[in-house]
Design a protein around this motif. Structure first.
Motif, PDB file in Angstrom:
ATOM      1  N   PRO A  61       0.686  -1.190   0.131  1.00  0.00           N
ATOM      2  CA  PRO A  61       0.132   0.247  -0.167  1.00  0.00           C
ATOM      3  C   PRO A  61       0.763   1.037  -0.058  1.00  0.00           C
ATOM      4  CG  PRO A  61       0.251  -1.000   2.239  1.00  0.00           C
ATOM      5  CD  PRO A  61       0.542  -2.006   1.352  1.00  0.00           C
ATOM      6  N   THR A  64       3.229   3.528  -5.065  1.00  0.00           N
ATOM      7  CA  THR A  64       1.935   4.492  -5.811  1.00  0.00           C
ATOM      8  C   THR A  64       1.895   3.929  -7.502  1.00  0.00           C
ATOM      9  OG1 THR A  64       3.884   6.340  -6.308  1.00  0.00           O
ATOM     10  CG2 THR A  64       2.435   6.504  -4.457  1.00  0.00           C
ATOM     11  N   SER A  66       1.302   1.992 -10.599  1.00  0.00           N
ATOM     12  CA  SER A  66       0.128   1.092 -10.833  1.00  0.00           C
ATOM     13  C   SER A  66       0.394  -0.397 -10.810  1.00  0.00           C
ATOM     14  CB  SER A  66      -0.455   1.515 -12.150  1.00  0.00           C
ATOM     15  OG  SER A  66      -1.208   0.334 -12.985  1.00  0.00           O
ATOM     16  N   ARG A 143      -6.814  -1.150  -7.387  1.00  0.00           N
ATOM     17  CA  ARG A 143      -6.924   0.029  -7.556  1.00  0.00           C
ATOM     18  C   ARG A 143      -7.039   0.931  -6.343  1.00  0.00           C
ATOM     19  NH1 ARG A 143      -9.566  -1.963 -12.181  1.00  0.00           N
ATOM     20  NH2 ARG A 143     -11.640  -1.712 -11.106  1.00  0.00           N
ATOM     21  N   GLU A 144      -5.983   1.990  -5.970  1.00  0.00           N
ATOM     22  CA  GLU A 144      -6.152   2.914  -4.844  1.00  0.00           C
ATOM     23  C   GLU A 144      -5.899   2.061  -3.750  1.00  0.00           C
ATOM     24  OE1 GLU A 144      -9.552   5.351  -5.165  1.00  0.00           O
ATOM     25  OE2 GLU A 144      -8.819   6.360  -7.121  1.00  0.00           O
ATOM     26  N   ARG A 145      -5.674   0.829  -3.751  1.00  0.00           N
ATOM     27  CA  ARG A 145      -5.251   0.196  -2.400  1.00  0.00           C
ATOM     28  C   ARG A 145      -3.911  -0.586  -2.522  1.00  0.00           C
ATOM     29  NH1 ARG A 145     -10.883  -1.252  -3.771  1.00  0.00           N
ATOM     30  NH2 ARG A 145     -12.240  -0.943  -1.992  1.00  0.00           N
ATOM     31  N   GLY A 147      -0.138  -0.945  -4.536  1.00  0.00           N
ATOM     32  CA  GLY A 147       0.857  -0.173  -5.350  1.00  0.00           C
ATOM     33  C   GLY A 147       1.908  -1.193  -5.867  1.00  0.00           C
TER      34      GLY A 147
END
Length: 226
Positions: A61, A64, A66, A143-145, A147
Motif C-alpha cells: 500500500p 504509488t 500502478s 486500484r487505490e489500495r 501499489g
C-alpha cells in the motif's frame, strides 16, 4: 549449445513429477531446512502442481505505481516456464492478482502464480485452469489500495528470501522455494528421496515388519545434510 529455456522446461517437468515433500528432503540434504512458505496453499482442490523459475514482484500500500501496469511489465520480461511470485506482506485485505492478469500471464507462457497475500476472481482463474497459490481471496480491486514496488529484485515471501533465478514448487502439500544455484542438485536429491520412500513402501507392502523396514533403511537418518 543447450537452449537455456528448453533446459529449464525439462527441469520443471522433472520437478512436477515429484511432490513438495520430496523437494524438501532434497533441500535438507544440502542444509536448506527453512524453505517452505507457510500458509501459501493451492486455491482449489484440483489446482495443478507448478514448478519453475521465479519472477519476484513487490507490492504494497506504500507504493504509488500502478499494480496493473507494473504486473504487465513484469510479465513481458518473463520467459516461458516462469512463475510469478508476489510479495504483498501476507495482507488479507489487499488484492494482488486477478483473472485478466492471469490470462496475460498464461498467454506469455507463465505456468502459475504464488502470492504472499490474497487474490480475487477465483472462479474465473479456476475456469482458466491457471494454477494459483495464495493465502486466500478477497473481492476488492488493487486500484487505490495496492501499489507496485518493482520486479526482478529480491523479496521476502512468507519469511523466505527469494530472488531472480530461484525456483518454486507448489502442490497440495504447500509451497517451497529452491535457491537457484542449487536447483539441479536439489532436483537429484528430491528424485532420490522419492525412490527411497518408494522402496520403503514396497518392503512394507511385501509384508516386512514396518519397524524392521524403517531400521534397515535408516529412515530416521535420511535427509540429514550430506
Amino acid at each position: 549449445m543447450t537452449d537455456p529455456i528448453a533446459h529449464r522446461l525439462a527441469l520443471a517437468d522433472r520437478f512436477r513429477a515429484l511432490a513438495t515433500p520430496d523437494v524438501a528432503d532434497g533441500l535438507d540434504r544440502l542444509g536448506h531446512r527453512e524453505q517452505t512458505a507457510e500458509g501459501i496453499v493451492r486455491m482449489w482442490d484440483d489446482c495443478s502442481r507448478i514448478a519453475g523459475r521465479v519472477m519476484p514482484i513487490l507490492l504494497g500500500p506504500e507504493f504509488t505505481y500502478s499494480t496493473t501496469i507494473g504486473t504487465l511489465e513484469a510479465i513481458a520480461e518473463c520467459e516461458p516456464g516462469d512463475v510469478l511470485v508476489f510479495a504483498n506482506g501476507g495482507r488479507s485485505g489487499l488484492n494482488s492478482f486477478g483473472s485478466i492478469a492471469a490470462l496475460c500471464a498464461e498467454r506469455a507462457g507463465i505456468v502459475g502464480t504464488v502470492i504472499d497475500g490474497v487474490t480475487r476472481d477465483l472462479d474465473d482463474m479456476r475456469a482458466q485452469t491457471f494454477p494459483l497459490f495464495a493465502r486466500g481471496v478477497t473481492t476488492t480491486t488493487v486500484r487505490e489500495r495496492t501499489g507496485f514496488g518493482g520486479f526482478g529484485k529480491p523479496i521476502r515471501c512468507s519469511g523466505i528470501d527469494v530472488a531472480s533465478g530461484d525456483w518454486v514448487v507448489a502442490d497440495g502439500s504447500g509451497t517451497i522455494f529452491i535457491p537457484g544455484d542449487d536447483v539441479e542438485e536439489v532436483l537429484v536429491g528430491a528424485e532420490n528421496a522419492r525412490s527411497y520412500e518408494r522402496a520403503l513402501r514396497q518392503r512394507i507392502l511385501q509384508g516386512e515388519d514396518p519397524v524392521q523396514a524403517h531400521q534397515a533403511m535408516r529412515y530416521d537418518q535420511y535427509g540429514t545434510p550430506s
